[in-house]
Write a protein that holds these residues in place. Structure first.
Motif, PDB file in Angstrom:
ATOM      1  N   VAL A   1       2.495   2.364  11.791  1.00 44.91           N
ATOM      2  CA  VAL A   1       2.854   3.219  10.656  1.00 44.91           C
ATOM      3  C   VAL A   1       3.384   4.545  11.187  1.00 44.91           C
ATOM      4  CG1 VAL A   1       1.099   2.136   9.203  1.00 44.91           C
ATOM      5  CG2 VAL A   1       0.575   4.276  10.386  1.00 44.91           C
ATOM      6  N   LEU A   2       4.099   5.243  10.337  1.00 39.27           N
ATOM      7  CA  LEU A   2       4.710   6.506  10.709  1.00 39.27           C
ATOM      8  C   LEU A   2       3.765   7.660  10.408  1.00 39.27           C
ATOM      9  CD1 LEU A   2       7.332   7.778  11.781  1.00 39.27           C
ATOM     10  CD2 LEU A   2       8.126   7.937   9.414  1.00 39.27           C
ATOM     11  N   GLY A   3       3.593   8.532  11.374  1.00 37.02           N
ATOM     12  CA  GLY A   3       2.757   9.713  11.179  1.00 37.02           C
ATOM     13  C   GLY A   3       3.499  10.961  11.623  1.00 37.02           C
ATOM     14  N   ARG A   4       3.100  12.102  11.054  1.00 36.12           N
ATOM     15  CA  ARG A   4       3.656  13.391  11.465  1.00 36.12           C
ATOM     16  C   ARG A   4       2.510  14.359  11.696  1.00 36.12           C
ATOM     17  NH1 ARG A   4       8.511  15.771   8.218  1.00 36.12           N
ATOM     18  NH2 ARG A   4       8.592  16.926  10.178  1.00 36.12           N
ATOM     19  N   GLU A   5       2.615  15.124  12.776  1.00 34.86           N
ATOM     20  CA  GLU A   5       1.554  16.055  13.113  1.00 34.86           C
ATOM     21  C   GLU A   5       1.305  17.030  11.973  1.00 34.86           C
ATOM     22  OE1 GLU A   5       2.015  18.075  16.794  1.00 34.86           O
ATOM     23  OE2 GLU A   5       2.349  16.244  17.957  1.00 34.86           O
ATOM     24  N   ALA A   6       0.039  17.220  11.633  1.00 38.87           N
ATOM     25  CA  ALA A   6      -0.342  18.181  10.600  1.00 38.87           C
ATOM     26  C   ALA A   6      -0.640  19.505  11.284  1.00 38.87           C
ATOM     27  CB  ALA A   6      -1.562  17.681   9.832  1.00 38.87           C
ATOM     28  N   ALA A   7       0.239  20.471  11.085  1.00 36.39           N
ATOM     29  CA  ALA A   7       0.121  21.738  11.801  1.00 36.39           C
ATOM     30  C   ALA A   7      -1.041  22.586  11.312  1.00 36.39           C
ATOM     31  CB  ALA A   7       1.427  22.521  11.687  1.00 36.39           C
TER      32      ALA A   7
ATOM     33  N   CYS B   1       0.850  -1.194   0.000  1.00 32.98           N
ATOM     34  CA  CYS B   1       0.000   0.000   0.000  1.00 32.98           C
ATOM     35  C   CYS B   1       0.881   1.238   0.000  1.00 32.98           C
ATOM     36  CB  CYS B   1      -0.905   0.017   1.227  1.00 32.98           C
ATOM     37  SG  CYS B   1      -2.092  -1.343   1.309  1.00 32.98           S
ATOM     38  N   ARG B   2       0.311   2.344  -0.428  1.00 29.85           N
ATOM     39  CA  ARG B   2       0.998   3.615  -0.308  1.00 29.85           C
ATOM     40  C   ARG B   2      -0.035   4.737  -0.357  1.00 29.85           C
ATOM     41  NH1 ARG B   2       4.316   3.970  -6.087  1.00 29.85           N
ATOM     42  NH2 ARG B   2       2.555   4.492  -7.438  1.00 29.85           N
ATOM     43  N   GLY B   3       0.385   5.892   0.093  1.00 27.60           N
ATOM     44  CA  GLY B   3      -0.512   7.033   0.156  1.00 27.60           C
ATOM     45  C   GLY B   3      -0.314   7.781   1.460  1.00 27.60           C
ATOM     46  N   LEU B   4      -0.852   8.976   1.509  1.00 28.50           N
ATOM     47  CA  LEU B   4      -0.726   9.828   2.687  1.00 28.50           C
ATOM     48  C   LEU B   4      -2.115  10.359   3.037  1.00 28.50           C
ATOM     49  CD1 LEU B   4       1.753  10.811   4.391  1.00 28.50           C
ATOM     50  CD2 LEU B   4       1.572  12.948   3.129  1.00 28.50           C
TER      51      LEU B   4
ATOM     52  N   SER C   1      -4.854  22.842   8.952  1.00 29.03           N
ATOM     53  CA  SER C   1      -6.031  22.034   8.641  1.00 29.03           C
ATOM     54  C   SER C   1      -5.913  21.346   7.292  1.00 29.03           C
ATOM     55  CB  SER C   1      -7.293  22.904   8.671  1.00 29.03           C
ATOM     56  OG  SER C   1      -7.194  23.957   7.711  1.00 29.03           O
ATOM     57  N   ARG C   2      -5.145  21.930   6.366  1.00 25.77           N
ATOM     58  CA  ARG C   2      -4.965  21.333   5.049  1.00 25.77           C
ATOM     59  C   ARG C   2      -3.684  20.528   4.935  1.00 25.77           C
ATOM     60  NH1 ARG C   2      -9.195  20.587   2.320  1.00 25.77           N
ATOM     61  NH2 ARG C   2      -7.971  20.550   0.404  1.00 25.77           N
ATOM     62  N   GLY C   3      -2.947  20.421   6.072  1.00 26.89           N
ATOM     63  CA  GLY C   3      -1.759  19.592   6.069  1.00 26.89           C
ATOM     64  C   GLY C   3      -0.613  20.146   5.253  1.00 26.89           C
ATOM     65  N   GLN C   4      -0.378  21.456   5.340  1.00 22.69           N
ATOM     66  CA  GLN C   4       0.718  22.047   4.584  1.00 22.69           C
ATOM     67  C   GLN C   4       2.034  22.030   5.371  1.00 22.69           C
ATOM     68  OE1 GLN C   4       0.186  22.743   1.436  1.00 22.69           O
ATOM     69  NE2 GLN C   4      -1.962  22.183   1.720  1.00 22.69           N
ATOM     70  N   ASP C   5       1.954  22.003   6.696  1.00 20.34           N
ATOM     71  CA  ASP C   5       3.145  21.989   7.531  1.00 20.34           C
ATOM     72  C   ASP C   5       3.071  20.783   8.459  1.00 20.34           C
ATOM     73  OD1 ASP C   5       4.194  24.594   6.642  1.00 20.34           O
ATOM     74  OD2 ASP C   5       2.399  25.382   7.628  1.00 20.34           O
ATOM     75  N   PHE C   6       4.255  20.239   8.779  1.00 20.38           N
ATOM     76  CA  PHE C   6       4.283  19.018   9.564  1.00 20.38           C
ATOM     77  C   PHE C   6       5.196  19.172  10.769  1.00 20.38           C
ATOM     78  CE2 PHE C   6       2.913  17.829   5.381  1.00 20.38           C
ATOM     79  CZ  PHE C   6       1.876  16.953   5.633  1.00 20.38           C
ATOM     80  N   GLY C   7       4.784  18.547  11.873  1.00 22.97           N
ATOM     81  CA  GLY C   7       5.511  18.640  13.126  1.00 22.97           C
ATOM     82  C   GLY C   7       6.156  17.323  13.513  1.00 22.97           C
ATOM     83  N   PRO C   8       6.164  17.007  14.825  1.00 21.30           N
ATOM     84  CA  PRO C   8       6.865  15.817  15.325  1.00 21.30           C
ATOM     85  C   PRO C   8       6.291  14.517  14.767  1.00 21.30           C
ATOM     86  CG  PRO C   8       6.303  17.334  17.104  1.00 21.30           C
ATOM     87  CD  PRO C   8       5.583  17.826  15.898  1.00 21.30           C
ATOM     88  N   GLN C   9       7.113  13.489  14.818  1.00 21.53           N
ATOM     89  CA  GLN C   9       6.705  12.165  14.367  1.00 21.53           C
ATOM     90  C   GLN C   9       5.943  11.421  15.465  1.00 21.53           C
ATOM     91  OE1 GLN C   9      10.511  10.435  13.370  1.00 21.53           O
ATOM     92  NE2 GLN C   9      10.254  10.903  11.204  1.00 21.53           N
TER      93      GLN C   9
ATOM     94  N   ARG D   1      -4.252  15.534  14.837  1.00 22.54           N
ATOM     95  CA  ARG D   1      -4.339  15.232  13.401  1.00 22.54           C
ATOM     96  C   ARG D   1      -2.944  14.977  12.849  1.00 22.54           C
ATOM     97  NH1 ARG D   1      -8.615  16.237  10.191  1.00 22.54           N
ATOM     98  NH2 ARG D   1      -7.351  17.055   8.507  1.00 22.54           N
ATOM     99  N   CYS D   2      -2.787  13.822  12.222  1.00 22.48           N
ATOM    100  CA  CYS D   2      -1.480  13.418  11.709  1.00 22.48           C
ATOM    101  C   CYS D   2      -1.592  12.987  10.254  1.00 22.48           C
ATOM    102  CB  CYS D   2      -0.910  12.258  12.525  1.00 22.48           C
ATOM    103  SG  CYS D   2      -0.314  12.702  14.162  1.00 22.48           S
ATOM    104  N   ALA D   3      -0.492  13.174   9.532  1.00 25.70           N
ATOM    105  CA  ALA D   3      -0.365  12.632   8.183  1.00 25.70           C
ATOM    106  C   ALA D   3       0.206  11.224   8.314  1.00 25.70           C
ATOM    107  CB  ALA D   3       0.554  13.511   7.345  1.00 25.70           C
ATOM    108  N   MET D   4      -0.592  10.226   7.933  1.00 28.08           N
ATOM    109  CA  MET D   4      -0.208   8.824   8.105  1.00 28.08           C
ATOM    110  C   MET D   4       0.317   8.243   6.800  1.00 28.08           C
ATOM    111  SD  MET D   4      -3.545   7.756  10.365  1.00 28.08           S
ATOM    112  CE  MET D   4      -4.596   9.015   9.607  1.00 28.08           C
ATOM    113  N   ASP D   5       1.490   7.638   6.864  1.00 25.20           N
ATOM    114  CA  ASP D   5       2.117   7.031   5.696  1.00 25.20           C
ATOM    115  C   ASP D   5       1.633   5.592   5.569  1.00 25.20           C
ATOM    116  OD1 ASP D   5       3.704   6.123   3.665  1.00 25.20           O
ATOM    117  OD2 ASP D   5       5.604   6.345   4.736  1.00 25.20           O
TER     118      ASP D   5
END
Length: 266
Positions: A153-159, A114-117, A161-169, A191-195
């Motif tokens: 899975v690895l996620g990074r905080e979405a700073a 699988c892949r996607g964010l 609402s549209r997920g343009q900036d990312f914070g800690p893992q 809210r995190c961006a999940m790989d």
């Protein structure tokens, strides 16, 4: 792990021998790039130091382990990937936002990649979640496991609402069910961006290895992909003791060098 684990952990070893479309997912441009830094695994008993070190990706020295196995990149033809449908609630907007196309690929008729964010969360609230609150996407038929599998899975905080900036893992626990649903487990307040490339598993029966864990292999262009899937029986490890053997891979499935993994426990 010191507790029972339902996981799919894989090893890229030495060379072998030694769907349906989803308009919502496809509509989002495949343009977001998230730095694929190693995850810094720091045991709870080990202190982290603030000494600067140029060899650390984050500019700091720490007494932990860099884990590079949470994302998988396997070169396959672009046409072999099929879109995965994002879950749509019966009413109201989806809790999840696609930032990179969600898709899957069945390699060699047995290995599902699988892949996607995807950006989202499932905060704590009184009572249990409804399935609609934690369901992220659904794999197509022919790409579903025969039993429930758990993945870290690895996620990074979405700073934003549209997920343009990312914070800690963060480490995020996802579950793939036999009916194809990819869904969250435990609590994810931020809210995190999940790989989703952390989700990969085999469809074949495999060979018994230890407890309920089975060994699966798939040869890809002269190299062998090895997956371990299933539950380990409960066991305890001493904190300061030397590494203890859980199982031993056959010679044809051993990697060229040591690889660290993070898997889910209960």
């Amino acid at each position: 792990p010191a507790r029972p684990s339902t996981a799919a952990a894989e090893v890229a070893s030495a060379p072998a021998g030694r769907g349906s479309s989803c308009p919502k997912a496809a509509a989002v441009a495949d343009c977001l790039t998230v730095p694929t830094r190693p995850y810094q695994w720091v045991p709870a008993q080990t202190p982290q130091h603030s000494l600067l070190n140029a060899t650390s990706p984050h500019g700091q020295y720490f007494l932990g382990t860099y884990v590079n196995s949470l994302s998988t990149v396997v070169q396959t033809g672009a046409d072999s990937w099929q879109d995965v449908a994002l879950a749509e609630p019966a009413c109201g907007p989806s809790r999840f936002l696609v930032k990179r196309r969600i898709c899957c690929n069945v390699v060699g008729e047995s290995l599902v990649l699988c892949r996607g964010l995807v950006i989202g969360s499932w905060p704590y609230h009184e009572g249990s979640w409804s399935l609609e609150e934690v369901r992220i996407a659904r794999l197509p038929e022919g790409a579903r496991p025969s039993r429930e599998l758990h993945f870290a899975v690895l996620g990074r905080e979405a700073a934003s609402s549209r997920g343009q900036d990312f914070g800690p893992q963060h480490l995020i626990k996802l579950v793939v069910t036999p009916d194809g649903w990819i869904q969250g487990e435990n609590v994810l307040e931020t809210r995190c961006a999940m790989d989703l490339s952390g989700i990969r598993f085999s469809l074949n029966r495999g060979l018994a290895l230890a407890d309920e864990v089975r060994l699966h292999t798939c040869d890809i262009e002269g190299k062998r992909f090895v997956a371990l899937q299933g539950n380990l029986a409960a066991r305890a490890f001493q904190v300061q003791a030397d590494p203890q053997l859980v199982a031993k891979l056959p010679l044809s499935c051993q990697p060229r060098s040591s690889i660290s993994f993070v898997v889910c426990g209960k």
